[in-house]
Scaffold this motif. Structure first.
Motif, PDB file in Angstrom:
ATOM      1  N   GLU A  34      11.554 -22.752  34.074  1.00  0.00           N
ATOM      2  CA  GLU A  34      11.559 -24.140  34.249  1.00  0.00           C
ATOM      3  C   GLU A  34      10.316 -24.978  33.541  1.00  0.00           C
ATOM      4  O   GLU A  34      10.742 -25.971  33.251  1.00  0.00           O
ATOM      5  N   ASN A  35       9.373 -24.381  33.477  1.00  0.00           N
ATOM      6  CA  ASN A  35       8.221 -24.915  32.400  1.00  0.00           C
ATOM      7  C   ASN A  35       8.838 -25.101  31.165  1.00  0.00           C
ATOM      8  O   ASN A  35       8.542 -25.965  30.249  1.00  0.00           O
ATOM      9  N   PHE A  36       9.480 -24.050  30.553  1.00  0.00           N
ATOM     10  CA  PHE A  36      10.318 -24.142  29.145  1.00  0.00           C
ATOM     11  C   PHE A  36      11.271 -24.994  29.105  1.00  0.00           C
ATOM     12  O   PHE A  36      11.058 -26.061  28.120  1.00  0.00           O
ATOM     13  N   CYS A  37      12.000 -25.546  30.136  1.00  0.00           N
ATOM     14  CA  CYS A  37      13.276 -26.518  30.213  1.00  0.00           C
ATOM     15  C   CYS A  37      12.360 -27.742  30.065  1.00  0.00           C
ATOM     16  O   CYS A  37      12.825 -28.641  29.417  1.00  0.00           O
ATOM     17  N   LYS A  38      11.114 -27.873  30.879  1.00  0.00           N
ATOM     18  CA  LYS A  38      10.593 -29.013  31.002  1.00  0.00           C
ATOM     19  C   LYS A  38      10.068 -29.423  29.522  1.00  0.00           C
ATOM     20  O   LYS A  38       9.563 -30.616  28.987  1.00  0.00           O
ATOM     21  N   PHE A  39       9.260 -28.354  28.644  1.00  0.00           N
ATOM     22  CA  PHE A  39       8.996 -28.634  27.488  1.00  0.00           C
ATOM     23  C   PHE A  39      10.058 -29.301  26.477  1.00  0.00           C
ATOM     24  O   PHE A  39       9.656 -29.926  25.879  1.00  0.00           O
ATOM     25  N   LEU A  40      11.240 -28.603  26.526  1.00  0.00           N
ATOM     26  CA  LEU A  40      12.180 -29.029  25.817  1.00  0.00           C
ATOM     27  C   LEU A  40      12.690 -30.411  26.142  1.00  0.00           C
ATOM     28  O   LEU A  40      12.936 -31.357  25.259  1.00  0.00           O
ATOM     29  N   ASP A  41      12.735 -30.795  27.219  1.00  0.00           N
ATOM     30  CA  ASP A  41      12.798 -32.433  27.720  1.00  0.00           C
ATOM     31  C   ASP A  41      11.942 -33.224  27.119  1.00  0.00           C
ATOM     32  O   ASP A  41      12.162 -34.185  26.531  1.00  0.00           O
ATOM     33  N   GLU A  68      20.300 -24.339  29.404  1.00  0.00           N
ATOM     34  CA  GLU A  68      21.494 -23.459  30.150  1.00  0.00           C
ATOM     35  C   GLU A  68      21.346 -22.097  29.947  1.00  0.00           C
ATOM     36  O   GLU A  68      21.193 -21.158  30.790  1.00  0.00           O
ATOM     37  N   PHE A  69      20.893 -21.699  28.557  1.00  0.00           N
ATOM     38  CA  PHE A  69      20.683 -20.183  28.417  1.00  0.00           C
ATOM     39  C   PHE A  69      19.460 -19.719  29.079  1.00  0.00           C
ATOM     40  O   PHE A  69      19.553 -18.405  29.743  1.00  0.00           O
ATOM     41  N   MET A  70      18.471 -20.355  29.257  1.00  0.00           N
ATOM     42  CA  MET A  70      17.159 -20.116  29.977  1.00  0.00           C
ATOM     43  C   MET A  70      17.524 -19.992  31.231  1.00  0.00           C
ATOM     44  O   MET A  70      17.109 -19.088  32.076  1.00  0.00           O
ATOM     45  N   ARG A  71      18.140 -20.867  31.930  1.00  0.00           N
ATOM     46  CA  ARG A  71      18.440 -21.107  33.443  1.00  0.00           C
ATOM     47  C   ARG A  71      19.336 -19.595  33.757  1.00  0.00           C
ATOM     48  O   ARG A  71      19.572 -19.190  35.088  1.00  0.00           O
ATOM     49  N   ARG A  72      20.316 -19.459  32.741  1.00  0.00           N
ATOM     50  CA  ARG A  72      21.014 -18.223  33.169  1.00  0.00           C
ATOM     51  C   ARG A  72      20.662 -17.069  33.251  1.00  0.00           C
ATOM     52  O   ARG A  72      20.622 -16.196  34.000  1.00  0.00           O
ATOM     53  N   LEU A  73      19.511 -16.840  32.294  1.00  0.00           N
ATOM     54  CA  LEU A  73      18.453 -15.739  32.341  1.00  0.00           C
ATOM     55  C   LEU A  73      17.872 -15.640  33.577  1.00  0.00           C
ATOM     56  O   LEU A  73      17.874 -14.468  34.315  1.00  0.00           O
ATOM     57  N   GLU A  74      17.438 -16.679  34.243  1.00  0.00           N
ATOM     58  CA  GLU A  74      16.785 -16.557  35.470  1.00  0.00           C
ATOM     59  C   GLU A  74      17.464 -16.402  36.424  1.00  0.00           C
ATOM     60  O   GLU A  74      17.309 -15.605  37.397  1.00  0.00           O
ATOM     61  N   ARG A  75      18.842 -16.694  36.494  1.00  0.00           N
ATOM     62  CA  ARG A  75      19.803 -16.340  37.339  1.00  0.00           C
ATOM     63  C   ARG A  75      20.404 -14.802  37.580  1.00  0.00           C
ATOM     64  O   ARG A  75      20.456 -14.212  38.540  1.00  0.00           O
TER      65      ARG A  75
END
Length: 466
Positions: free
Chosen positions: A437-444, A457-464
């Motif tokens: 989530e920190n990485f996704c926030k950095f991208l935002d 989406e790729f990062m969140r799929r890895l988390e799931r």
């Protein structure tokens, strides 16, 4: 010199029998006469000489008669060598004396298919092209051609990704769910170009390049040529774009059977991409076979389709880093499209369009700075960096994608998700889950909340999946 088994017609056997019987009767009569009392003394000497001559000459006369009647056909049956055959033999002996390195059996042609292509080289070089097209028009035409003629429907973004991928690398991997049109896309592109794609079903037992190009058969003294080898040879005479489809490429290990191709396609100079075919050289080898090598054609693209299931192998980093990757996860909705005629586009014209796109739509300075910050973040948090190869691919891909009518950030999002984010899947799963989530926030913060959806989406799929 080849011996032929003796075979004589019945009528000549009858003649032979008559002469033999006559000789035998003559000899028996002479023997009886000479055995009588005073027979030897009363027989004149000249008769004895004549009889002896006849006994010796009769078989020779018979053979002469047979050769005269049968002619060349009879001589062949007896294994005799005719004058013209003697000339051929003398000529072959002279050739071998001049070229002692030529091996026995080289009078045969070991590359039948390639030799026939040599006979068509003038026609292949004189092909006409319709090169008056731009990249946006190329994408629109191809999409309408696939829909209008083949009933194959693709999104505009997918067509842009496909064309931009071909511009970056001669190797492309089409991934996604079964039935989404991966093989059909590559097939349709060949049809659109008026040069049908060569579809090669990869086999599970493939391990080396001979599975792709064929091998020399020591028993038949011929090379077993594959369709791919013949297409590569033909492409070197032609200016067309050639498409080779490796269907289900990861059903065997790609880095095994395709290893030499991967290495050669990395060379920047196309004329130095020489693929080894045979280990020696014959005098009558095809014209383009130089020292047992064939040049890997600069106008041929390899498009592999890949499924991810229990029957396939994982594609290695070596392959992913060199290839462009495209995801096809869903079918596009059907749409009305006008019927478009095939366009004969030359590989040289396509290369010019790509070069013009690189100059006109180079990556903006703002996004270069963003990429630098992203690289620093990934290096610090995950020990992952872009590298020179990936950076070069990003620059080329973004330029062509924009030239095809797309947006720069959309192109960046697509290639980063395929080339960079994939490397995160090899990191520590627990760390990825805690830092995702920190990485996704950095991208935002870096690109804007509405941008980079594929990477997030790729990062969140890895988390799931952890």
């Amino acid at each position: 010199m080849k011996k032929v088994q003796l075979k004589i017609d019945k009528k000549y056997l009858v003649i032979l029998a008559v002469f033999v019987v006559a000789a035998v009767l003559l000899g028996v009569s002479l023997g009886i006469y000479l055995g009588t009392e005073g027979g030897a003394d009363s027989l004149p000497a000249w008769i004895t000489v004549i009889v002896i001559i006849l006994l010796v000459a009769l078989p020779l006369l018979l053979l002469a008669l047979l050769f005269a009647v049968l002619g060349d056909k009879g001589a062949a049956r007896y294994g005799a060598v005719r004058p013209e055959e003697q000339a051929d033999t003398a000529e072959q002996t002279a050739e071998q004396a001049v070229a002692p390195s030529v091996k026995k059996g080289e009078s045969k042609i070991r590359f039948d298919g390639l030799t026939r292509i040599d006979g068509r080289r003038a026609a292949l070089a004189d092909e006409a092209f319709e090169d008056g097209v731009t990249l946006p028009a190329l994408c629109e035409e191809f999409r309408n051609f696939a829909a209008g003629r083949l009933r194959l429907y693709y999104e505009e973004a997918d067509i842009r990704r496909f064309i931009a991928g071909l511009a970056v690398s001669h190797i492309m991997i089409l991934q996604g769910m079964s039935g989404t049109g991966k093989t059909s896309l590559a097939y349709a592109f060949g049809e659109y170009l008026g040069n049908p794609s060569t579809v090669i079903p990869v086999q599970p037992m493939w391990k080396e390049r001979t599975d792709l190009i064929g091998y020399y058969n020591e028993f038949t003294k011929r090379f077993n040529e594959t369709d791919l080898l013949k297409k590569m040879y033909e492409a070197n005479y032609s200016g067309k774009i050639y498409v080779t489809v490796l269907d289900e490429m990861n059903i065997a290990r790609v880095e095994y059977y395709f290893a030499e191709f991967l290495s050669l396609l990395e060379l920047p100079e196309a004329d130095k991409r020489n693929l080894s075919v045979v280990s020696d050289e014959w005098k009558n080898d095809p014209l383009q076979l130089d020292g047992g090598h064939i040049r890997l054609p600069a106008n041929m693209w390899f498009i592999g389709t890949a499924n991810n299931d229990d029957s396939t192998f994982a594609i290695s980093d070596k392959v992913y880093d060199r290839a462009m990757v495209m995801e096809l996860d869903a079918k596009a909705e059907p749409f009305a499209a006008e019927k478009v005629n095939p366009r004969s586009l030359s590989a040289k014209r396509f290369a010019v369009l790509v070069q013009d796109a690189k100059k006109e739509y180079a990556l903006t300075e703002r996004n270069r700075r963003r990429l630098q910050r992203l690289d620093e973040y990934l290096t610090d948090k995950y020990r992952v960096t872009f590298g020179n190869r990936i950076m070069k691919q990003i620059n080329e891909y973004v330029s062509v994608y924009v030239a095809c009518g797309g947006e720069e950030l959309a192109a960046l999002d697509d290639i980063l998700a395929k080339k960079v984010m994939r490397k995160l899947s090899m990191q520590n799963p627990v760390y990825i889950k805690n830092s995702g989530e920190n990485f996704c926030k950095f991208l935002d913060d870096l690109f804007g909340e509405e941008n980079m959806p594929l990477c997030k989406e790729f990062m969140r799929r890895l988390e799931r999946n952890i």
